[in-house]
Design an enzyme around this catalytic site. Structure first.
Site, mmCIF file in Angstrom:
data_model
loop_
_atom_site.group_PDB
_atom_site.id
_atom_site.type_symbol
_atom_site.label_atom_id
_atom_site.label_comp_id
_atom_site.label_asym_id
_atom_site.label_seq_id
_atom_site.Cartn_x
_atom_site.Cartn_y
_atom_site.Cartn_z
ATOM 1 N N ILE A 178 0.763 -1.267 -0.070
ATOM 2 C CA ILE A 178 0.012 -0.045 -0.098
ATOM 3 C C ILE A 178 0.670 1.131 0.152
ATOM 4 O O ILE A 178 1.483 1.429 1.119
ATOM 5 C CB ILE A 178 -0.995 0.044 1.127
ATOM 6 N N GLU A 179 1.018 1.848 -1.107
ATOM 7 C CA GLU A 179 1.848 2.719 -1.368
ATOM 8 C C GLU A 179 1.494 4.174 -1.602
ATOM 9 O O GLU A 179 0.176 4.327 -1.630
ATOM 10 C CB GLU A 179 2.941 2.614 -2.546
#
Length: 352
Positions: A178-179
Site C-alpha cells: 500500500i504505497e
C-alpha cells in the site's frame, strides 16, 4: 531462519516494491520467494506459473497485482463494485466475468498451474496494491467487508456468487503493498489493520506480509508495523497481525543502514514514525538483482551475523534474450543473467 528472497519474473511498477514471506519455524528452513504476473518484458518473456514451480527453486510465488479493491465501474458484477485483477499479458489467457470487465477469470488457465505449484509444496500468494492502480478503503467497515470478499473470492470462503478468478483453488496469503497517496490517506492505517484483523479472524494462519520503505514514510505501512509488534516483558514480539516486513531499498548494501529504523526504533529521536522494535528475524533488507558477487556475499554474511530474516532481491529473471539486455526500461537490476551461482552461494552461506 535465513530467507533468500527473489522478486521475479517481471513487474509493471517502479522499483520500490517488494514483499516478504512468513518465517518458517526452523532456522534451517530457508525460503526463496519470487513475484510473478506482470510480464514487463513483453512478448511473453515471462513463462507460465507452473514453469517456475517446476524449476524447484522457489518456496513461495506472489502473483501481482490486485490494482483496485472497490471498483464502481462494475456495479452489476456478481460481487458489486468488485476488485480489479491485472496479470498483464497472462490476462490474455483468461476471460472476464459477466458484468465484471476488469476482473479476470483465470479458472481454465492459471488455476491449474496454482494447483500444480501447491502440489509441489509451493505457496501462492496475491499482492494487493503496488505503485500504480487505484485502491484503498474509505472506512473500517469497508475494509472489513472487503476482507470477507476476497476471502470468498480467493481463499476458503464460499459466498462469492460464483465469482472466483481461480475457480475452486485457494491461495495461501496476501502481500500488502500500500504505497503513495493511498498509503498516506487519512485513516489508511486503521482501515488496513481492520482488513488484516478480519483475515486473521477468518484464519489465524493466514499469511500477511508487509513491505516498507527504508526510512518509514508511508502512514499505512508505519501503522501496520507499529501495531504488528508489542512488548512482552523485556522482549519485543509479533502479535501475529503481519508475518514479516521487507525494506524496499535496492542499492548494494544500503538497505542495511535502515535495519535499525525498525529493529531499534525505540532508541531513535522523539517523534520517530516507528514506535516498536521489530525482532530482527522478521526483517529482510533489499538488494538489487545486478549486484556484484562480493556485494551479494557481503549481504548474506550480514544477514547471518545480524540474525535477520534473509534478504530480498529486486527482480531476478526479467531478461530479454532476444536483445541480450535487461527487459525493463527503468533499471538495469536484473539477476537472471549469469548470476545464479552467486545467489546459490549466498543461500548456502545463510544455511550455514
Amino acid at each position: 531462519l535465513s530467507l533468500l528472497y527473489f522478486v521475479c519474473c517481471s513487474l509493471l511498477i517502479a522499483p520500490d516494491f517488494a514483499g516478504i514471506y512468513h518465517p518458517k519455524a526452523n532456522a534451517s528452513d530457508d525460503t526463496i520467494v519470487i513475484y510473478w504476473g506482470q510480464d514487463s518484458a513483453g512478448n511473453y518473456i515471462e513463462k507460465n506459473l507452473a514453469y517456475y514451480c517446476n524449476l524447484g527453486y522457489y518456496d513461495v510465488i506472489i502473483m501481482a497485482f490486485m490494482i483496485s479493491f472497490v471498483d464502481g465501474r462494475q456495479p452489476n458484477c456478481g460481487i458489486p463494485n468488485g476488485p480489479d485483477l491485472n496479470l498483464a499479458n497472462h490476462g490474455n489467457n483468461c476471460t472476464t466475468f459477466t458484468n465484471c470487465p476488469f476482473l479476470l477469470n483465470c479458472t481454465a488457465s492459471i488455476a491449474p498451474d496454482i494447483k500444480t505449484c501447491q502440489a509441489k509444496g509451493v505457496k501462492i500468494m496475491l499482492s494487493l496494491g503496488g505503485a500504480v492502480g487505484s485502491y484503498g478503503f474509505t472506512s473500517d467497515s469497508q475494509a472489513t467487508t472487503f476482507a470477507t470478499t476476497i476471502w470468498d473470492m480467493f481463499f476458503a470462503g464460499s459466498n462469492s456468487a460464483g465469482i472466483r478468478p481461480f475457480g475452486n483453488t485457494n491461495l495461501d496469503g496476501i502481500d500488502l503493498d500500500i504505497e503513495g497517496a493511498a498509503g498516506n490517506a487519512a485513516n489508511a492505517g486503521p482501515h488496513l489493520q481492520h482488513f488484516a484483523d478480519k483475515l486473521k479472524e477468518l484464519n489465524p494462519n493466514f499469511l500477511i506480509t508487509q513491505p516498507v520503505y527504508g526510512y518509514p514514510q508511508i502512514g499505512a505501512e508505519n501503522w501496520m508495523v507499529n501495531h504488528g509488534y508489542a512488548k512482552n516483558g523485556s522482549e519485543w514480539v509479533s502479535n501475529g497481525m503481519i508475518d514479516s516486513i521487507g525494506i524496499m531499498e535496492y542499492n548494494d548494501l544500503e538497505s542495511l543502514q535502515y535495519v535499525k529504523d525498525y529493529a531499534d526504533a525505540t532508541n531513535e529521536w522523539q517523534g520517530f514514525p516507528i514506535h516498536v522494535d521489530v525482532p530482527k528475524k522478521y526483517i529482510l533488507p533489499g538488494i538489487q538483482g545486478n549486484a556484484g558477487a562480493g556485494t551479494i556475499q557481503s549481504m548474506a554474511n550480514d544477514v547471518n551475523s545480524q540474525k535477520l530474516g534473509g534478504f530480498m532481491v529486486w527482480f531476478a529473471s526479467v531478461y530479454d534474450k532476444t536483445r541480450n539486455k535487461p527487459a525493463l526500461s527503468y533499471g538495469n537490476m536484473d539477476a537472471s543473467h549469469a548470476k545464479s551461482t552467486e545467489w546459490a552461494k549466498a543461500l548456502a552461506t545463510m544455511l550455514g
